[in-house]
Design an enzyme around this catalytic site. Structure first.
Site, PDB file in Angstrom:
ATOM      1  N   ARG A  66       0.820  -1.217   0.000  1.00 29.88           N
ATOM      2  CA  ARG A  66       0.000   0.000   0.000  1.00 29.88           C
ATOM      3  C   ARG A  66       0.852   1.264   0.000  1.00 29.88           C
ATOM      4  O   ARG A  66       0.361   2.347  -0.295  1.00 29.88           O
ATOM      5  CB  ARG A  66      -0.925   0.022   1.225  1.00 29.88           C
ATOM      6  CG  ARG A  66      -1.924  -1.114   1.280  1.00 29.88           C
ATOM      7  CD  ARG A  66      -2.792  -1.043   2.530  1.00 29.88           C
ATOM      8  NE  ARG A  66      -3.634   0.135   2.570  1.00 29.88           N
ATOM      9  CZ  ARG A  66      -3.484   1.127   3.413  1.00 29.88           C
ATOM     10  NH1 ARG A  66      -2.497   1.129   4.289  1.00 29.88           N
ATOM     11  NH2 ARG A  66      -4.302   2.153   3.391  1.00 29.88           N
TER      12      ARG A  66
ATOM     13  N   ARG B 159       8.254   5.990  -5.340  1.00 31.15           N
ATOM     14  CA  ARG B 159       8.405   6.746  -6.576  1.00 31.15           C
ATOM     15  C   ARG B 159       9.821   7.288  -6.724  1.00 31.15           C
ATOM     16  O   ARG B 159      10.503   7.538  -5.735  1.00 31.15           O
ATOM     17  CB  ARG B 159       7.369   7.858  -6.647  1.00 31.15           C
ATOM     18  CG  ARG B 159       7.375   8.833  -5.491  1.00 31.15           C
ATOM     19  CD  ARG B 159       6.330   9.942  -5.689  1.00 31.15           C
ATOM     20  NE  ARG B 159       4.976   9.489  -5.473  1.00 31.15           N
ATOM     21  CZ  ARG B 159       4.262   9.762  -4.380  1.00 31.15           C
ATOM     22  NH1 ARG B 159       4.801  10.471  -3.396  1.00 31.15           N
ATOM     23  NH2 ARG B 159       3.024   9.337  -4.252  1.00 31.15           N
TER      24      ARG B 159
ATOM     25  N   ARG C 254      -5.821  -4.810  16.212  1.00 32.91           N
ATOM     26  CA  ARG C 254      -4.872  -3.910  16.842  1.00 32.91           C
ATOM     27  C   ARG C 254      -5.620  -2.647  17.282  1.00 32.91           C
ATOM     28  O   ARG C 254      -6.610  -2.230  16.670  1.00 32.91           O
ATOM     29  CB  ARG C 254      -3.747  -3.517  15.885  1.00 32.91           C
ATOM     30  CG  ARG C 254      -2.826  -4.648  15.538  1.00 32.91           C
ATOM     31  CD  ARG C 254      -2.046  -5.159  16.723  1.00 32.91           C
ATOM     32  NE  ARG C 254      -0.990  -4.219  17.138  1.00 32.91           N
ATOM     33  CZ  ARG C 254      -0.230  -4.379  18.208  1.00 32.91           C
ATOM     34  NH1 ARG C 254      -0.426  -5.427  19.002  1.00 32.91           N
ATOM     35  NH2 ARG C 254       0.713  -3.507  18.501  1.00 32.91           N
TER      36      ARG C 254
ATOM     37  N   ARG D  14       4.140   7.344  16.323  1.00 33.66           N
ATOM     38  CA  ARG D  14       4.206   8.657  15.698  1.00 33.66           C
ATOM     39  C   ARG D  14       3.655   9.723  16.629  1.00 33.66           C
ATOM     40  O   ARG D  14       2.992   9.421  17.629  1.00 33.66           O
ATOM     41  CB  ARG D  14       3.449   8.665  14.365  1.00 33.66           C
ATOM     42  CG  ARG D  14       1.954   8.352  14.455  1.00 33.66           C
ATOM     43  CD  ARG D  14       1.326   8.333  13.069  1.00 33.66           C
ATOM     44  NE  ARG D  14      -0.115   8.113  13.125  1.00 33.66           N
ATOM     45  CZ  ARG D  14      -0.927   8.177  12.073  1.00 33.66           C
ATOM     46  NH1 ARG D  14      -0.426   8.433  10.875  1.00 33.66           N
ATOM     47  NH2 ARG D  14      -2.218   7.960  12.200  1.00 33.66           N
TER      48      ARG D  14
ATOM     49  N   GLU E 184       1.070   8.377  19.673  1.00 36.62           N
ATOM     50  CA  GLU E 184       0.297   7.168  19.403  1.00 36.62           C
ATOM     51  C   GLU E 184       1.107   5.933  19.794  1.00 36.62           C
ATOM     52  O   GLU E 184       2.249   5.775  19.376  1.00 36.62           O
ATOM     53  CB  GLU E 184      -0.085   7.092  17.928  1.00 36.62           C
ATOM     54  CG  GLU E 184      -0.973   8.237  17.470  1.00 36.62           C
ATOM     55  CD  GLU E 184      -1.506   8.045  16.062  1.00 36.62           C
ATOM     56  OE1 GLU E 184      -1.310   6.940  15.485  1.00 36.62           O
ATOM     57  OE2 GLU E 184      -2.105   8.997  15.529  1.00 36.62           O
TER      58      GLU E 184
ATOM     59  N   TYR F  73      -9.461  -3.815   6.310  1.00 37.19           N
ATOM     60  CA  TYR F  73      -9.039  -2.421   6.389  1.00 37.19           C
ATOM     61  C   TYR F  73      -9.508  -1.689   5.143  1.00 37.19           C
ATOM     62  O   TYR F  73      -9.173  -2.060   4.022  1.00 37.19           O
ATOM     63  CB  TYR F  73      -7.516  -2.319   6.504  1.00 37.19           C
ATOM     64  CG  TYR F  73      -7.030  -0.889   6.626  1.00 37.19           C
ATOM     65  CD1 TYR F  73      -6.864  -0.305   7.877  1.00 37.19           C
ATOM     66  CD2 TYR F  73      -6.782  -0.120   5.503  1.00 37.19           C
ATOM     67  CE1 TYR F  73      -6.442   1.004   8.003  1.00 37.19           C
ATOM     68  CE2 TYR F  73      -6.364   1.186   5.609  1.00 37.19           C
ATOM     69  CZ  TYR F  73      -6.188   1.742   6.860  1.00 37.19           C
ATOM     70  OH  TYR F  73      -5.787   3.048   6.967  1.00 37.19           O
TER      71      TYR F  73
ATOM     72  N   ASP G 297      -9.936   2.389   3.567  1.00 35.89           N
ATOM     73  CA  ASP G 297      -9.815   3.832   3.719  1.00 35.89           C
ATOM     74  C   ASP G 297     -11.201   4.459   3.654  1.00 35.89           C
ATOM     75  O   ASP G 297     -12.195   3.807   3.313  1.00 35.89           O
ATOM     76  CB  ASP G 297      -8.919   4.409   2.621  1.00 35.89           C
ATOM     77  CG  ASP G 297      -7.446   4.128   2.874  1.00 35.89           C
ATOM     78  OD1 ASP G 297      -7.054   4.068   4.050  1.00 35.89           O
ATOM     79  OD2 ASP G 297      -6.691   3.966   1.889  1.00 35.89           O
TER      80      ASP G 297
END
Length: 372
Positions: free
Chosen positions: A177, A181, A254, A285, A308, A356, A358
C-alpha cells in the site's frame, strides 16, 4: 410492524453514509452508537480553536470524483497534502519513499543513482528469499521493494511496533500500500483529490445524519432483542465475531492508545505527522493537529499533540485494525458463512467486514448500493 426500516449500529462513516442514503431513498432509520458521540474513529473535537483528531489522523483522499463531490456536498473540504517525516536516531527522512528519501539515505541526486543502489540490494535479497517473485511476508516484500537500508531504517521497527508482530509474520500486502516513486515528491497519496473537512470530521458526520434519529450511549449487544425488534433490517458495523458471541473464537485486532497534550507554544514539530521508526521509541508517531488546517489554526498561540502507542486489542478498548493474517482470515471466513444465515442483518464497515478500508472506498461502497 417495526417502527424503522433500518437499525444502523455504529455512527461512524459507513453507518452515517448508509443512513443518509437510505433516508434519501425514503427509508426510516435509527442510528445507535455505544460511544457518547457520533463519528466513530474519525470523530474530531475542537480544543482551543484546533480541530483534534481524537482517534488518530485521518486524511480523505480519492480519485473518484463522485465520492469527492458527495462528501463536499455535505461540508466543504480544504486541501491537505499528507507529507509525513520519519525520524530514526538523529536523522529525518521524507515519506513516502521518494528521491528526497534516497538522497537523505545515500546522498544520491538522480533516479539512476538511487536505482543502482536499490537494484544491488534487491539482488542481495534474492539470494535469501525462496521465491522473490512472490514474497511470502512483509519483510520479503519490503526487501524486494526498496532493499535492506530502507527496510531496516524506515520499515522494520515502525511496522513491528504498529502490528505487535515480526515482519516475517505479517502478510506482504501491507507494505504494497505504500507509494514508491523515483521523483522528488513528498505527497503520500497518489489521488487527485485530497483534503480534510472544514471544522474536522464531526461536521461531516453530523451533516450526513441531519434529520435522522440518533441515539448515543446505547450498547446494541446489551439490548439486542429489544433493539432488533425496532427495525426490519439491521446494518451492523461493529466486530462481526462479537455479534456472534465469538462462538468460533475471537478475531484479533490492533488498537491505539493516545497521549494528548495541549502545549503553551505555537509549534511543536513543524509538521502534522512525524513517524518514529526506531524500535526503542515506544510510540509510533506524533501528530500535531493544528497543521491539518494551518489557515484556520496556524495563528493560535498554543498547539495540541498526540503520541500514538500501538497495542493489542482487548475488551474494553476500541478496536482499530483487523489483523488480516492467514489464521485470522480463515477464522473470519467461518463468521462470514454464519453471517449469511442472518437474512435481515448486513455486516459492514471495517469491523463488520474484517477488512481495512480507507474512508473514500467506504463511502463508495455505500454510494454503489442501488436498492434500499
Amino acid at each position: 410492524m417495526p417502527e424503522y426500516d433500518y437499525l444502523i449500529v455504529g455512527a461512524g462513516l459507513y453507518g452515517a453514509t448508509f443512513a443518509h442514503q437510505a433516508t434519501k431513498a425514503g427509508k426510516k432509520c435509527l442510528v445507535i452508537d455505544r460511544r457518547p458521540h457520533v463519528g466513530g474513529n474519525i470523530y474530531t473535537e475542537n480544543v482551543g480553536g484546533i480541530d483534534v483528531h481524537v482517534y488518530g489522523a485521518h486524511i480523505f483522499h480519492t480519485s473518484d470524483k463522485e465520492v469527492w463531490d458527495f462528501v463536499n456536498s455535505i461540508v466543504p473540504f480544504h486541501p491537505f497534502i499528507n507529507s509525513p517525516i520519519a525520524i530514526f536516531g538523529d536523522k529525518r527522512y521524507n515519506l513516502p519513499f521518494n528521491m528526497n528519501t534516497f538522497h537523505q539515505m545515500w546522498g544520491v541526486d538522480t533516479p539512476d543513482e538511487a536505482m543502482r543502489i536499490i537494484e544491488a540490494q534487491r539482488d542481495e535479497a534474492r539470494k535469501t528469499i525462496p521465491d522473490p517473485d512472490n514474497p511470502a511476508n512483509l519483510e520479503e516484500q519490503a526487501l524486494m521493494l526498496a532493499g535492506r537500508d530502507i527496510f531496516e531504517t524506515l520499515v522494520k521497527g515502525y511496522t513491528e511496533k504498529q502490528w505487535g508482530r515480526k515482519c516475517t509474520e505479517l502478510p506482504a500486502f501491507i507494505i504494497r500500500r505504500l507509494p514508491f516513486r523515483m521523483t522528488y515528491d513528498n505527497n503520500y497519496f497518489n489521488d487527485i483529490y485530497q483534503g480534510i473537512p472544514d471544522g474536522g470530521y464531526t461536521p461531516l458526520i453530523e451533516g450526513l445524519l441531519k434529520g435522522i434519529e440518533v441515539r448515543t450511549g446505547v450498547d446494541f449487544l446489551s439490548d439486542r432483542a429489544e433493539l432488533e425488534a425496532l427495525a426490519s433490517k439491521v446494518v451492523f458495523t461493529g466486530c462481526i465475531d462479537e455479534y456472534f458471541d465469538r462462538c468460533f473464537g475471537p478475531l484479533q485486532y490492533r488498537s491505539v492508545r493516545f497521549e494528548t497534550s495541549v502545549l503553551d507554544q505555537p509549534d511543536f514539530q513543524g509538521n502534522a505527522v512525524m513517524n518514529y521508526t526506531a524500535a526503542d521509541i515506544p510510540w509510533t508517531r506524533i501528530i500535531e493537529h493544528k497543521h491539518f488546517d494551518p489557515a484556520r489554526a496556524g495563528s493560535i498561540p498554543s498547539t495540541v499533540i498526540s503520541r500514538e502507542f500501538s497495542q493489542e486489542w482487548h475488551p474494553g478498548i476500541e478496536p482499530y485494525y483487523p489483523v488480516n493474517d492467514a489464521q485470522n482470515t480463515a477464522l473470519y471466513e467461518k463468521y462470514k458463512e454464519l453471517a449469511l444465515t442472518k437474512g435481515n442483518v448486513v455486516f459492514a464497515g471495517r469491523l463488520g467486514a474484517y477488512k481495512y478500508n480507507d474512508m473514500a472506498p467506504t463511502v463508495a461502497q455505500v454510494l454503489a448500493i442501488k436498492d434500499y
